[in-house]
Design a protein around this motif. Structure first.
Motif, PDB file in Angstrom:
ATOM      1  N   ILE A   9       0.873  -1.179   0.000  1.00  0.00           N
ATOM      2  CA  ILE A   9       0.000   0.000   0.000  1.00  0.00           C
ATOM      3  C   ILE A   9       0.906   1.224   0.000  1.00  0.00           C
ATOM      4  N   TYR A  10       0.618   2.147  -0.907  1.00  0.00           N
ATOM      5  CA  TYR A  10       1.502   3.301  -1.081  1.00  0.00           C
ATOM      6  C   TYR A  10       0.887   4.565  -0.492  1.00  0.00           C
ATOM      7  N   LYS A  11       1.752   5.533  -0.255  1.00  0.00           N
ATOM      8  CA  LYS A  11       1.302   6.799   0.340  1.00  0.00           C
ATOM      9  C   LYS A  11       0.220   7.425  -0.533  1.00  0.00           C
ATOM     10  N   GLY A  12      -0.842   7.843   0.103  1.00  0.00           N
ATOM     11  CA  GLY A  12      -1.942   8.487  -0.618  1.00  0.00           C
ATOM     12  C   GLY A  12      -3.008   7.521  -1.108  1.00  0.00           C
ATOM     13  N   ASP A  13      -2.734   6.229  -1.005  1.00  0.00           N
ATOM     14  CA  ASP A  13      -3.749   5.231  -1.401  1.00  0.00           C
ATOM     15  C   ASP A  13      -4.957   5.291  -0.471  1.00  0.00           C
ATOM     16  N   VAL A  14      -6.129   5.139  -1.073  1.00  0.00           N
ATOM     17  CA  VAL A  14      -7.311   4.832  -0.251  1.00  0.00           C
ATOM     18  C   VAL A  14      -7.687   3.441  -0.741  1.00  0.00           C
ATOM     19  N   PHE A  15      -7.181   2.452  -0.039  1.00  0.00           N
ATOM     20  CA  PHE A  15      -7.238   1.070  -0.517  1.00  0.00           C
ATOM     21  C   PHE A  15      -8.479   0.367   0.019  1.00  0.00           C
ATOM     22  N   GLY A  16      -9.260  -0.162  -0.885  1.00  0.00           N
ATOM     23  CA  GLY A  16     -10.462  -0.900  -0.485  1.00  0.00           C
ATOM     24  C   GLY A  16     -10.175  -2.389  -0.488  1.00  0.00           C
ATOM     25  N   PHE A  17     -10.435  -3.039   0.634  1.00  0.00           N
ATOM     26  CA  PHE A  17     -10.158  -4.468   0.783  1.00  0.00           C
ATOM     27  C   PHE A  17     -11.509  -5.181   0.750  1.00  0.00           C
ATOM     28  N   LEU A  18     -11.809  -5.789  -0.379  1.00  0.00           N
ATOM     29  CA  LEU A  18     -13.127  -6.410  -0.555  1.00  0.00           C
ATOM     30  C   LEU A  18     -13.030  -7.926  -0.475  1.00  0.00           C
ATOM     31  N   GLY A  19     -14.087  -8.494  -0.011  1.00  0.00           N
ATOM     32  CA  GLY A  19     -14.124  -9.964   0.039  1.00  0.00           C
ATOM     33  C   GLY A  19     -15.400 -10.425   0.681  1.00  0.00           C
ATOM     34  N   PRO A  20     -15.875 -11.613   0.318  1.00  0.00           N
ATOM     35  CA  PRO A  20     -17.098 -12.116   0.947  1.00  0.00           C
ATOM     36  C   PRO A  20     -16.869 -12.425   2.426  1.00  0.00           C
ATOM     37  N   ASN A  21     -17.941 -12.663   3.141  1.00  0.00           N
ATOM     38  CA  ASN A  21     -17.818 -13.018   4.564  1.00  0.00           C
ATOM     39  C   ASN A  21     -16.924 -14.249   4.720  1.00  0.00           C
ATOM     40  N   GLY A  22     -16.039 -14.208   5.677  1.00  0.00           N
ATOM     41  CA  GLY A  22     -15.175 -15.355   5.953  1.00  0.00           C
ATOM     42  C   GLY A  22     -13.980 -15.461   5.021  1.00  0.00           C
ATOM     43  N   ALA A  23     -13.770 -14.428   4.180  1.00  0.00           N
ATOM     44  CA  ALA A  23     -12.639 -14.479   3.236  1.00  0.00           C
ATOM     45  C   ALA A  23     -11.297 -14.302   3.938  1.00  0.00           C
ATOM     46  N   GLY A  24     -11.326 -13.661   5.125  1.00  0.00           N
ATOM     47  CA  GLY A  24     -10.077 -13.468   5.873  1.00  0.00           C
ATOM     48  C   GLY A  24      -9.672 -12.006   6.030  1.00  0.00           C
ATOM     49  N   LYS A  25     -10.577 -11.086   5.696  1.00  0.00           N
ATOM     50  CA  LYS A  25     -10.244  -9.654   5.772  1.00  0.00           C
ATOM     51  C   LYS A  25      -9.867  -9.249   7.202  1.00  0.00           C
ATOM     52  N   THR A  26     -10.741  -9.606   8.137  1.00  0.00           N
ATOM     53  CA  THR A  26     -10.491  -9.198   9.530  1.00  0.00           C
ATOM     54  C   THR A  26      -9.239  -9.876  10.077  1.00  0.00           C
ATOM     55  N   THR A  27      -9.024 -11.133   9.706  1.00  0.00           N
ATOM     56  CA  THR A  27      -7.801 -11.834  10.156  1.00  0.00           C
ATOM     57  C   THR A  27      -6.565 -11.074   9.696  1.00  0.00           C
ATOM     58  N   ALA A  28      -6.553 -10.687   8.411  1.00  0.00           N
ATOM     59  CA  ALA A  28      -5.399  -9.949   7.876  1.00  0.00           C
ATOM     60  C   ALA A  28      -5.228  -8.628   8.622  1.00  0.00           C
ATOM     61  N   MET A  29      -6.347  -7.953   8.886  1.00  0.00           N
ATOM     62  CA  MET A  29      -6.264  -6.647   9.556  1.00  0.00           C
ATOM     63  C   MET A  29      -5.852  -6.783  11.015  1.00  0.00           C
ATOM     64  N   LYS A  30      -6.277  -7.875  11.645  1.00  0.00           N
ATOM     65  CA  LYS A  30      -5.869  -8.109  13.036  1.00  0.00           C
ATOM     66  C   LYS A  30      -4.359  -8.340  13.117  1.00  0.00           C
ATOM     67  N   ILE A  31      -3.828  -9.056  12.146  1.00  0.00           N
ATOM     68  CA  ILE A  31      -2.376  -9.304  12.147  1.00  0.00           C
ATOM     69  C   ILE A  31      -1.635  -7.991  11.898  1.00  0.00           C
ATOM     70  N   MET A  32      -2.169  -7.173  10.974  1.00  0.00           N
ATOM     71  CA  MET A  32      -1.540  -5.877  10.666  1.00  0.00           C
ATOM     72  C   MET A  32      -1.420  -4.988  11.892  1.00  0.00           C
ATOM     73  N   THR A  33      -2.413  -5.103  12.798  1.00  0.00           N
ATOM     74  CA  THR A  33      -2.434  -4.200  13.957  1.00  0.00           C
ATOM     75  C   THR A  33      -1.974  -4.884  15.246  1.00  0.00           C
ATOM     76  N   GLY A  34      -1.396  -6.059  15.128  1.00  0.00           N
ATOM     77  CA  GLY A  34      -0.791  -6.717  16.290  1.00  0.00           C
ATOM     78  C   GLY A  34      -1.768  -7.437  17.203  1.00  0.00           C
TER      79      GLY A  34
END
Lengths: 241, 250
Positions: free
Chosen positions: A27-52
Protein backbone atom coordinates in the motif's frame (compact mmCIF):
# COMPACT_ATOMS: atom_id res chain seq x y z
CA UNK A 1 6.09 5.84 -4.53
CA UNK A 2 6.63 5.53 -0.80
CA UNK A 3 5.47 2.17 0.55
CA UNK A 4 3.46 2.69 3.71
CA UNK A 5 2.28 -0.86 4.33
CA UNK A 6 4.08 -3.95 3.13
CA UNK A 7 2.47 -7.35 3.61
CA UNK A 8 4.65 -10.30 2.65
CA UNK A 9 3.84 -13.99 2.70
CA UNK A 10 1.21 -13.55 5.39
CA UNK A 11 -0.34 -16.85 6.43
CA UNK A 12 -2.63 -17.74 9.32
CA UNK A 13 -4.49 -21.01 9.39
CA UNK A 14 -7.34 -21.75 11.81
CA UNK A 15 -8.24 -25.18 13.11
CA UNK A 16 -11.32 -25.27 10.84
CA UNK A 17 -9.06 -25.03 7.78
CA UNK A 18 -9.97 -21.42 6.99
CA UNK A 19 -7.59 -18.50 7.24
CA UNK A 20 -5.35 -16.48 4.98
CA UNK A 21 -2.66 -17.92 2.73
CA UNK A 22 0.48 -16.22 1.48
CA UNK A 23 -0.92 -12.70 1.18
CA UNK A 24 1.39 -10.21 -0.50
CA UNK A 25 0.31 -6.61 -0.77
CA UNK A 26 1.88 -3.15 -0.94
CA UNK A 27 0.00 0.00 0.00
CA UNK A 28 1.50 3.30 -1.08
CA UNK A 29 1.30 6.80 0.34
CA UNK A 30 -1.94 8.49 -0.62
CA UNK A 31 -3.75 5.23 -1.40
CA UNK A 32 -7.31 4.83 -0.25
CA UNK A 33 -7.24 1.07 -0.52
CA UNK A 34 -10.46 -0.90 -0.49
CA UNK A 35 -10.16 -4.47 0.78
CA UNK A 36 -13.13 -6.41 -0.55
CA UNK A 37 -14.12 -9.96 0.04
CA UNK A 38 -17.10 -12.12 0.95
CA UNK A 39 -17.82 -13.02 4.56
CA UNK A 40 -15.17 -15.36 5.95
CA UNK A 41 -12.64 -14.48 3.24
CA UNK A 42 -10.08 -13.47 5.87
CA UNK A 43 -10.24 -9.65 5.77
CA UNK A 44 -10.49 -9.20 9.53
CA UNK A 45 -7.80 -11.83 10.16
CA UNK A 46 -5.40 -9.95 7.88
CA UNK A 47 -6.26 -6.65 9.56
CA UNK A 48 -5.87 -8.11 13.04
CA UNK A 49 -2.38 -9.30 12.15
CA UNK A 50 -1.54 -5.88 10.67
CA UNK A 51 -2.43 -4.20 13.96
CA UNK A 52 -0.79 -6.72 16.29
CA UNK A 53 -3.98 -8.27 17.65
CA UNK A 54 -3.04 -11.64 16.21
CA UNK A 55 0.19 -13.43 15.41
CA UNK A 56 0.65 -14.90 11.92
CA UNK A 57 1.82 -18.48 11.34
CA UNK A 58 4.32 -17.05 8.88
CA UNK A 59 5.03 -13.86 6.97
CA UNK A 60 5.38 -10.29 8.14
CA UNK A 61 3.73 -6.88 7.99
CA UNK A 62 5.85 -3.77 7.82
CA UNK A 63 4.38 -0.35 8.46
CA UNK A 64 6.63 2.57 7.47
CA UNK A 65 9.45 0.01 7.30
CA UNK A 66 8.95 -1.33 10.83
CA UNK A 67 7.78 -4.89 11.43
CA UNK A 68 4.68 -5.23 13.62
CA UNK A 69 6.20 -8.44 14.97
CA UNK A 70 9.52 -7.05 16.15
CA UNK A 71 9.14 -3.24 16.31
CA UNK A 72 5.50 -2.89 17.28
CA UNK A 73 5.65 0.54 18.93
CA UNK A 74 7.49 2.13 16.00
CA UNK A 75 5.22 0.42 13.48
CA UNK A 76 2.02 1.59 15.20
CA UNK A 77 3.17 5.09 16.07
CA UNK A 78 1.58 6.68 13.01
CA UNK A 79 -1.37 4.30 12.69
CA UNK A 80 -5.00 4.72 13.68
CA UNK A 81 -7.45 1.84 13.40
CA UNK A 82 -10.82 0.30 14.00
CA UNK A 83 -10.79 -3.49 13.90
CA UNK A 84 -14.03 -5.49 13.77
CA UNK A 85 -15.99 -3.19 16.12
CA UNK A 86 -15.34 0.32 17.40
CA UNK A 87 -14.73 -0.18 21.11
CA UNK A 88 -14.59 2.38 23.90
CA UNK A 89 -14.85 2.29 27.68
CA UNK A 90 -18.59 2.50 28.43
CA UNK A 91 -18.15 3.95 31.92
CA UNK A 92 -16.28 6.98 30.52
CA UNK A 93 -17.45 9.89 28.37
CA UNK A 94 -16.14 10.33 24.80
CA UNK A 95 -13.90 13.12 26.03
CA UNK A 96 -12.46 10.92 28.82
CA UNK A 97 -12.00 8.02 26.40
CA UNK A 98 -10.03 10.19 23.98
CA UNK A 99 -8.03 11.70 26.84
CA UNK A 100 -6.92 8.15 27.73
CA UNK A 101 -5.87 7.39 24.14
CA UNK A 102 -4.12 10.76 23.79
CA UNK A 103 -1.59 9.82 26.48
CA UNK A 104 0.12 7.43 24.05
CA UNK A 105 1.04 10.25 21.67
CA UNK A 106 2.98 13.50 21.85
CA UNK A 107 1.37 16.89 21.31
CA UNK A 108 -2.30 15.96 21.57
CA UNK A 109 -4.02 18.63 23.59
CA UNK A 110 -7.63 19.17 24.59
CA UNK A 111 -8.35 21.29 21.53
CA UNK A 112 -7.39 18.34 19.27
CA UNK A 113 -9.83 16.14 21.19
CA UNK A 114 -12.59 18.72 20.65
CA UNK A 115 -11.59 18.97 16.99
CA UNK A 116 -12.00 15.22 16.31
CA UNK A 117 -15.26 15.12 18.25
CA UNK A 118 -16.49 17.99 16.08
CA UNK A 119 -15.31 16.26 12.88
CA UNK A 120 -17.22 13.12 13.77
CA UNK A 121 -20.30 15.01 14.93
CA UNK A 122 -20.39 13.99 18.59
CA UNK A 123 -18.99 17.12 20.23
CA UNK A 124 -22.31 17.91 21.87
CA UNK A 125 -22.27 14.51 23.59
CA UNK A 126 -18.66 14.83 24.79
CA UNK A 127 -19.54 14.58 28.49
CA UNK A 128 -22.19 11.85 28.30
CA UNK A 129 -21.32 8.29 29.30
CA UNK A 130 -20.64 6.07 26.27
CA UNK A 131 -22.82 3.29 27.73
CA UNK A 132 -25.86 5.36 26.72
CA UNK A 133 -24.69 5.74 23.10
CA UNK A 134 -26.27 4.11 20.04
CA UNK A 135 -24.18 1.85 17.78
CA UNK A 136 -23.75 4.70 15.29
CA UNK A 137 -22.50 7.10 17.96
CA UNK A 138 -20.04 4.49 19.23
CA UNK A 139 -18.84 4.06 15.65
CA UNK A 140 -18.32 7.82 15.35
CA UNK A 141 -16.34 7.78 18.58
CA UNK A 142 -14.26 4.90 17.22
CA UNK A 143 -13.45 6.95 14.14
CA UNK A 144 -12.61 9.96 16.33
CA UNK A 145 -10.21 7.73 18.28
CA UNK A 146 -8.66 6.43 15.06
CA UNK A 147 -7.89 9.91 13.68
CA UNK A 148 -6.99 11.48 17.04
CA UNK A 149 -3.21 11.28 16.65
CA UNK A 150 -3.27 12.59 13.05
CA UNK A 151 -2.04 9.19 11.83
CA UNK A 152 -0.46 8.81 8.42
CA UNK A 153 -2.09 5.39 7.95
CA UNK A 154 -5.65 4.59 8.99
CA UNK A 155 -6.84 0.97 8.98
CA UNK A 156 -10.62 0.67 9.10
CA UNK A 157 -12.51 -2.60 9.26
CA UNK A 158 -16.13 -1.98 8.26
CA UNK A 159 -16.05 1.70 9.28
CA UNK A 160 -19.62 2.38 8.24
CA UNK A 161 -21.17 -0.29 10.48
CA UNK A 162 -24.11 1.12 12.41
CA UNK A 163 -24.05 4.51 10.70
CA UNK A 164 -27.18 6.02 9.20
CA UNK A 165 -27.18 7.42 5.64
CA UNK A 166 -26.17 10.87 6.86
CA UNK A 167 -23.36 9.34 8.92
CA UNK A 168 -22.13 7.32 5.92
CA UNK A 169 -21.99 10.42 3.73
CA UNK A 170 -20.16 12.37 6.46
CA UNK A 171 -17.62 9.55 6.93
CA UNK A 172 -17.01 9.31 3.21
CA UNK A 173 -16.39 13.07 3.14
CA UNK A 174 -14.09 12.81 6.14
CA UNK A 175 -12.02 10.04 4.53
CA UNK A 176 -11.75 12.00 1.27
CA UNK A 177 -10.87 15.20 3.13
CA UNK A 178 -8.09 13.49 5.11
CA UNK A 179 -6.76 11.71 2.02
CA UNK A 180 -6.69 14.93 -0.03
CA UNK A 181 -5.65 17.51 2.58
CA UNK A 182 -3.38 15.50 4.85
CA UNK A 183 -2.29 12.82 2.36
CA UNK A 184 -3.45 10.20 4.85
CA UNK A 185 -3.28 6.63 3.55
CA UNK A 186 -6.32 4.44 4.17
CA UNK A 187 -6.77 0.68 4.25
CA UNK A 188 -10.50 0.03 4.37
CA UNK A 189 -12.43 -3.20 4.40
CA UNK A 190 -16.12 -3.00 3.71
CA UNK A 191 -18.93 -5.14 2.41
CA UNK A 192 -20.65 -2.02 1.01
CA UNK A 193 -19.32 -2.24 -2.55
CA UNK A 194 -20.96 0.96 -3.73
CA UNK A 195 -19.36 2.86 -0.90
CA UNK A 196 -15.93 1.40 -1.62
CA UNK A 197 -16.37 2.41 -5.27
CA UNK A 198 -17.08 6.00 -4.23
CA UNK A 199 -14.32 6.23 -1.64
CA UNK A 200 -11.32 4.11 -2.69
CA UNK A 201 -8.78 4.65 -5.45
CA UNK A 202 -7.30 1.10 -5.32
CA UNK A 203 -9.12 -2.15 -4.74
CA UNK A 204 -7.89 -5.54 -3.61
CA UNK A 205 -10.09 -8.62 -3.64
CA UNK A 206 -9.64 -11.34 -1.08
CA UNK A 207 -11.28 -14.67 -1.72
CA UNK A 208 -10.87 -17.89 0.27
CA UNK A 209 -7.94 -16.34 2.13
CA UNK A 210 -6.04 -15.35 -1.01
CA UNK A 211 -5.64 -12.02 -2.77
CA UNK A 212 -7.07 -12.69 -6.22
CA UNK A 213 -6.53 -9.27 -7.78
CA UNK A 214 -5.45 -5.69 -7.08
CA UNK A 215 -6.19 -2.79 -9.40
CA UNK A 216 -7.03 0.91 -9.39
CA UNK A 217 -10.69 1.93 -9.27
CA UNK A 218 -10.14 3.93 -12.44
CA UNK A 219 -8.93 0.86 -14.37
CA UNK A 220 -11.68 -1.32 -13.01
CA UNK A 221 -14.40 1.14 -14.02
CA UNK A 222 -12.93 1.35 -17.54
CA UNK A 223 -13.61 -2.36 -18.03
CA UNK A 224 -16.67 -2.92 -15.88
CA UNK A 225 -19.94 -1.04 -15.44
CA UNK A 226 -19.55 -1.05 -11.68
CA UNK A 227 -17.31 -2.35 -8.94
CA UNK A 228 -19.99 -4.89 -8.14
CA UNK A 229 -19.68 -6.39 -11.64
CA UNK A 230 -15.89 -6.54 -11.26
CA UNK A 231 -16.24 -8.19 -7.82
CA UNK A 232 -18.68 -10.79 -9.16
CA UNK A 233 -16.38 -11.45 -12.11
CA UNK A 234 -13.22 -11.85 -9.98
CA UNK A 235 -14.92 -14.01 -7.38
CA UNK A 236 -16.60 -16.02 -10.16
CA UNK A 237 -13.21 -16.84 -11.66
CA UNK A 238 -12.10 -18.25 -8.33
CA UNK A 239 -15.24 -19.99 -7.24
CA UNK A 240 -18.93 -19.28 -6.88
CA UNK A 241 -20.55 -16.07 -5.63
CA UNK B 1 9.23 4.66 29.33
CA UNK B 2 6.77 7.25 28.00
CA UNK B 3 4.34 4.65 26.71
CA UNK B 4 4.65 2.58 29.90
CA UNK B 5 3.80 5.68 31.95
CA UNK B 6 0.80 6.39 29.71
CA UNK B 7 -0.40 2.79 30.00
CA UNK B 8 0.07 2.81 33.80
CA UNK B 9 -1.85 6.08 34.29
CA UNK B 10 -4.65 4.79 32.05
CA UNK B 11 -4.90 1.49 33.93
CA UNK B 12 -5.01 3.26 37.31
CA UNK B 13 -7.67 5.64 35.99
CA UNK B 14 -9.76 2.75 34.67
CA UNK B 15 -9.58 0.92 38.03
CA UNK B 16 -10.42 4.07 39.96
CA UNK B 17 -13.43 4.89 37.73
CA UNK B 18 -15.15 1.61 38.49
CA UNK B 19 -17.58 1.07 41.33
CA UNK B 20 -15.61 -1.90 42.70
CA UNK B 21 -12.99 0.44 44.12
CA UNK B 22 -15.60 2.49 45.97
CA UNK B 23 -17.07 -0.72 47.40
CA UNK B 24 -13.56 -1.87 48.39
CA UNK B 25 -12.97 1.45 50.16
CA UNK B 26 -16.31 1.26 51.99
CA UNK B 27 -15.70 -2.35 53.09
CA UNK B 28 -12.17 -1.46 54.19
CA UNK B 29 -13.64 1.28 56.35
CA UNK B 30 -16.05 -1.31 57.68
CA UNK B 31 -13.03 -3.38 58.79
CA UNK B 32 -11.90 -0.40 60.86
CA UNK B 33 -15.37 0.04 62.38
CA UNK B 34 -15.60 -3.68 63.16
CA UNK B 35 -12.15 -3.62 64.73
CA UNK B 36 -13.11 -0.63 66.86
CA UNK B 37 -16.41 -2.22 67.93
CA UNK B 38 -14.52 -5.37 68.93
CA UNK B 39 -12.03 -3.39 70.98
CA UNK B 40 -14.73 -1.23 72.61
CA UNK B 41 -16.88 -4.27 73.36
CA UNK B 42 -14.05 -6.18 75.05
CA UNK B 43 -12.85 -3.07 76.92
CA UNK B 44 -16.30 -2.34 78.32
CA UNK B 45 -17.33 -5.96 78.89
CA UNK B 46 -14.18 -7.18 80.61
CA UNK B 47 -12.64 -3.94 81.80
CA UNK B 48 -9.50 -4.70 79.79
CA UNK B 49 -7.45 -2.61 77.45
CA UNK B 50 -7.17 -4.88 74.43
CA UNK B 51 -5.54 -2.58 71.92
CA UNK B 52 -3.52 0.55 72.38
CA UNK B 53 -3.50 3.25 69.74
CA UNK B 54 -0.51 1.63 68.03
CA UNK B 55 -1.84 -1.93 68.31
CA UNK B 56 -5.22 -1.09 66.82
CA UNK B 57 -3.95 -0.59 63.23
CA UNK B 58 -2.32 -4.05 63.39
CA UNK B 59 -5.60 -5.59 64.55
CA UNK B 60 -7.34 -3.94 61.60
CA UNK B 61 -4.59 -5.15 59.22
CA UNK B 62 -5.10 -8.76 60.34
CA UNK B 63 -8.83 -8.40 59.61
CA UNK B 64 -8.22 -6.71 56.26
CA UNK B 65 -5.55 -9.02 54.91
CA UNK B 66 -7.50 -12.22 55.51
CA UNK B 67 -10.85 -11.05 54.13
CA UNK B 68 -11.54 -7.91 52.11
CA UNK B 69 -8.13 -7.22 50.59
CA UNK B 70 -7.56 -10.59 48.82
CA UNK B 71 -11.18 -10.59 47.65
CA UNK B 72 -11.00 -7.15 46.05
CA UNK B 73 -7.49 -7.70 44.74
CA UNK B 74 -8.86 -10.77 42.96
CA UNK B 75 -11.82 -8.79 41.59
CA UNK B 76 -9.59 -5.98 40.33
CA UNK B 77 -7.03 -8.40 38.81
CA UNK B 78 -9.82 -10.28 37.01
CA UNK B 79 -11.36 -7.02 35.79
CA UNK B 80 -8.04 -5.76 34.45
CA UNK B 81 -7.45 -8.89 32.36
CA UNK B 82 -10.47 -11.21 31.92
CA UNK B 83 -12.91 -8.28 32.09
CA UNK B 84 -11.14 -6.43 29.28
CA UNK B 85 -10.86 -9.57 27.14
CA UNK B 86 -14.54 -10.44 27.54
CA UNK B 87 -15.78 -6.87 26.97
CA UNK B 88 -13.52 -6.59 23.93
CA UNK B 89 -11.91 -3.43 25.33
CA UNK B 90 -8.44 -5.02 25.50
CA UNK B 91 -7.93 -4.29 21.81
CA UNK B 92 -8.34 -0.55 22.44
CA UNK B 93 -4.95 -0.45 24.14
CA UNK B 94 -3.40 -3.30 22.15
CA UNK B 95 -3.78 -1.30 18.92
CA UNK B 96 -1.98 1.72 20.42
CA UNK B 97 1.80 2.11 20.13
CA UNK B 98 2.58 0.23 23.32
CA UNK B 99 4.24 -3.19 23.42
CA UNK B 100 2.52 -6.09 25.15
CA UNK B 101 5.26 -6.43 27.76
CA UNK B 102 4.82 -2.77 28.76
CA UNK B 103 1.04 -3.06 28.82
CA UNK B 104 1.17 -6.26 30.89
CA UNK B 105 3.61 -4.69 33.36
CA UNK B 106 1.53 -1.49 33.51
CA UNK B 107 -1.58 -3.51 34.33
CA UNK B 108 0.18 -5.40 37.13
CA UNK B 109 1.68 -2.16 38.46
CA UNK B 110 -1.82 -0.66 38.51
CA UNK B 111 -3.10 -3.64 40.55
CA UNK B 112 -0.15 -3.15 42.96
CA UNK B 113 -1.01 0.56 43.15
CA UNK B 114 -4.61 -0.31 44.07
CA UNK B 115 -3.47 -2.73 46.80
CA UNK B 116 -0.97 -0.25 48.22
CA UNK B 117 -3.45 2.63 48.12
CA UNK B 118 -6.02 0.46 49.91
CA UNK B 119 -3.48 -0.55 52.56
CA UNK B 120 -2.26 3.00 53.14
CA UNK B 121 -5.80 4.40 53.35
CA UNK B 122 -6.77 1.82 55.98
CA UNK B 123 -3.49 2.41 57.83
CA UNK B 124 -4.02 6.18 58.07
CA UNK B 125 -7.64 5.84 59.12
CA UNK B 126 -6.96 3.11 61.66
CA UNK B 127 -4.11 5.17 63.13
CA UNK B 128 -6.48 8.12 63.44
CA UNK B 129 -9.21 5.96 65.00
CA UNK B 130 -6.63 4.37 67.30
CA UNK B 131 -5.54 7.75 68.58
CA UNK B 132 -9.06 9.03 69.03
CA UNK B 133 -10.74 6.05 70.68
CA UNK B 134 -8.01 4.01 72.33
CA UNK B 135 -5.47 4.73 75.03
CA UNK B 136 -2.67 6.94 73.87
CA UNK B 137 0.71 5.27 73.58
CA UNK B 138 2.28 7.18 70.76
CA UNK B 139 5.87 6.43 69.81
CA UNK B 140 7.68 7.09 66.58
CA UNK B 141 9.07 3.55 66.64
CA UNK B 142 5.59 2.10 67.02
CA UNK B 143 4.28 4.15 64.11
CA UNK B 144 7.23 3.13 61.94
CA UNK B 145 6.44 -0.53 62.65
CA UNK B 146 2.84 0.00 61.65
CA UNK B 147 3.87 1.69 58.39
CA UNK B 148 6.32 -1.14 57.69
CA UNK B 149 3.71 -3.82 58.49
CA UNK B 150 1.22 -2.32 56.05
CA UNK B 151 3.78 -1.79 53.28
CA UNK B 152 5.34 -5.29 53.45
CA UNK B 153 1.84 -6.82 53.20
CA UNK B 154 1.88 -5.70 49.56
CA UNK B 155 4.34 -8.51 48.72
CA UNK B 156 2.27 -11.59 49.72
CA UNK B 157 -0.93 -10.01 48.38
CA UNK B 158 0.73 -9.33 45.03
CA UNK B 159 2.15 -12.88 44.94
CA UNK B 160 -1.43 -14.14 45.19
CA UNK B 161 -2.65 -11.51 42.68
CA UNK B 162 -0.13 -12.75 40.09
CA UNK B 163 -1.58 -16.28 40.34
CA UNK B 164 -4.99 -14.75 39.55
CA UNK B 165 -3.49 -12.74 36.68
CA UNK B 166 -2.04 -15.96 35.26
CA UNK B 167 -5.42 -17.72 35.54
CA UNK B 168 -7.12 -14.71 33.89
CA UNK B 169 -4.84 -15.13 30.91
CA UNK B 170 -5.42 -18.89 30.70
CA UNK B 171 -9.17 -19.14 31.24
CA UNK B 172 -11.73 -17.25 29.18
CA UNK B 173 -14.39 -16.64 31.80
CA UNK B 174 -13.79 -14.09 34.55
CA UNK B 175 -16.42 -15.82 36.71
CA UNK B 176 -14.51 -19.12 36.47
CA UNK B 177 -11.30 -17.35 37.47
CA UNK B 178 -13.06 -15.70 40.42
CA UNK B 179 -14.44 -18.98 41.78
CA UNK B 180 -11.15 -20.73 41.15
CA UNK B 181 -9.39 -17.97 43.10
CA UNK B 182 -11.74 -18.45 46.05
CA UNK B 183 -11.24 -22.23 45.94
CA UNK B 184 -7.49 -21.68 45.76
CA UNK B 185 -7.60 -19.28 48.70
CA UNK B 186 -9.59 -21.75 50.83
CA UNK B 187 -7.49 -24.73 49.69
CA UNK B 188 -4.19 -22.96 50.46
CA UNK B 189 -5.44 -21.99 53.93
CA UNK B 190 -6.72 -25.53 54.62
CA UNK B 191 -3.52 -27.16 53.35
CA UNK B 192 -1.35 -24.91 55.50
CA UNK B 193 -3.39 -26.03 58.52
CA UNK B 194 -3.19 -29.73 57.60
CA UNK B 195 0.51 -29.57 56.70
CA UNK B 196 1.87 -26.80 58.94
CA UNK B 197 5.48 -27.78 58.10
CA UNK B 198 4.86 -26.88 54.46
CA UNK B 199 2.67 -23.86 55.18
CA UNK B 200 5.18 -21.50 53.57
CA UNK B 201 4.63 -23.10 50.18
CA UNK B 202 0.97 -22.12 50.26
CA UNK B 203 1.18 -18.42 49.59
CA UNK B 204 -1.93 -17.33 51.54
CA UNK B 205 -0.28 -18.40 54.79
CA UNK B 206 2.16 -15.57 54.20
CA UNK B 207 -0.51 -12.88 54.26
CA UNK B 208 0.49 -12.39 57.90
CA UNK B 209 4.13 -11.87 56.90
CA UNK B 210 3.91 -8.46 58.58
CA UNK B 211 3.96 -10.20 61.98
CA UNK B 212 7.64 -11.09 61.42
CA UNK B 213 8.37 -7.37 60.98
CA UNK B 214 6.39 -6.45 64.07
CA UNK B 215 8.15 -8.47 66.79
CA UNK B 216 10.87 -7.27 69.11
CA UNK B 217 13.60 -9.45 67.59
CA UNK B 218 13.05 -9.83 63.88
CA UNK B 219 13.67 -13.50 62.82
CA UNK B 220 15.89 -12.59 59.88
CA UNK B 221 16.39 -16.16 58.60
CA UNK B 222 12.67 -16.92 58.43
CA UNK B 223 11.93 -13.50 56.99
CA UNK B 224 14.44 -13.93 54.15
CA UNK B 225 13.33 -17.53 53.46
CA UNK B 226 9.70 -16.48 53.16
CA UNK B 227 10.69 -13.50 51.01
CA UNK B 228 12.48 -15.79 48.55
CA UNK B 229 9.48 -18.14 48.37
CA UNK B 230 7.25 -15.16 47.54
CA UNK B 231 9.80 -13.85 45.05
CA UNK B 232 9.73 -17.29 43.42
CA UNK B 233 5.96 -17.12 43.11
CA UNK B 234 6.17 -13.59 41.67
CA UNK B 235 8.80 -14.51 39.07
CA UNK B 236 7.05 -17.74 38.03
CA UNK B 237 3.55 -16.34 37.67
CA UNK B 238 4.63 -12.98 36.22
CA UNK B 239 6.55 -14.82 33.49
CA UNK B 240 3.90 -17.48 32.85
CA UNK B 241 1.16 -14.82 32.79
CA UNK B 242 3.13 -12.70 30.34
CA UNK B 243 3.76 -15.71 28.09
CA UNK B 244 0.01 -16.32 27.87
CA UNK B 245 -0.80 -12.61 27.45
CA UNK B 246 1.77 -12.20 24.67
CA UNK B 247 0.55 -15.22 22.73
CA UNK B 248 -3.13 -14.34 23.00
CA UNK B 249 -4.94 -13.77 19.71
CA UNK B 250 -7.88 -11.39 19.87
Amino acid sequence: METVLEISGLTKLYKNGRGIFDINLNIYKGDVFGFLGPNGAGKTTAMKIMTGLMLPDSGDVKIFGHSVLTEFEKAMNKVGCIIETAESYPYLSPYENLKLFARFYDDIDNSRIDEVLELTGILKFKNEKVKNFSLGMKQRLGIAAAILSKPELIILDEPLNGLDVEGMIEMRKLIKMLAENERTTFFISSHLIHDVELTCNRIGILYNGKVVNVDTTENILKNFASLENYFVSEVGKNGNV
Amino acid sequence: MGTFKAAFINEVEKIYRKKKVVVAAILSLLAIVMGQLLVTGVNKGFGLITASSTQFPILVLSLLVNTILPLFTALVAIDVFSGEFSHNTMKITLTRPVSRVKLYTAKISAIAFFVLANLLMVMLLSLAVGFIFNSVSLSVFGILRIVLSYIVTLIPVMSFALIIVFLSNVLKSGTTVFFLSIILFIAFNALSLVFPRYANIFITSMFDWYILWNVDTIPLGKLIREFFIMAGYVIMFYTAGYYMFDKKDL
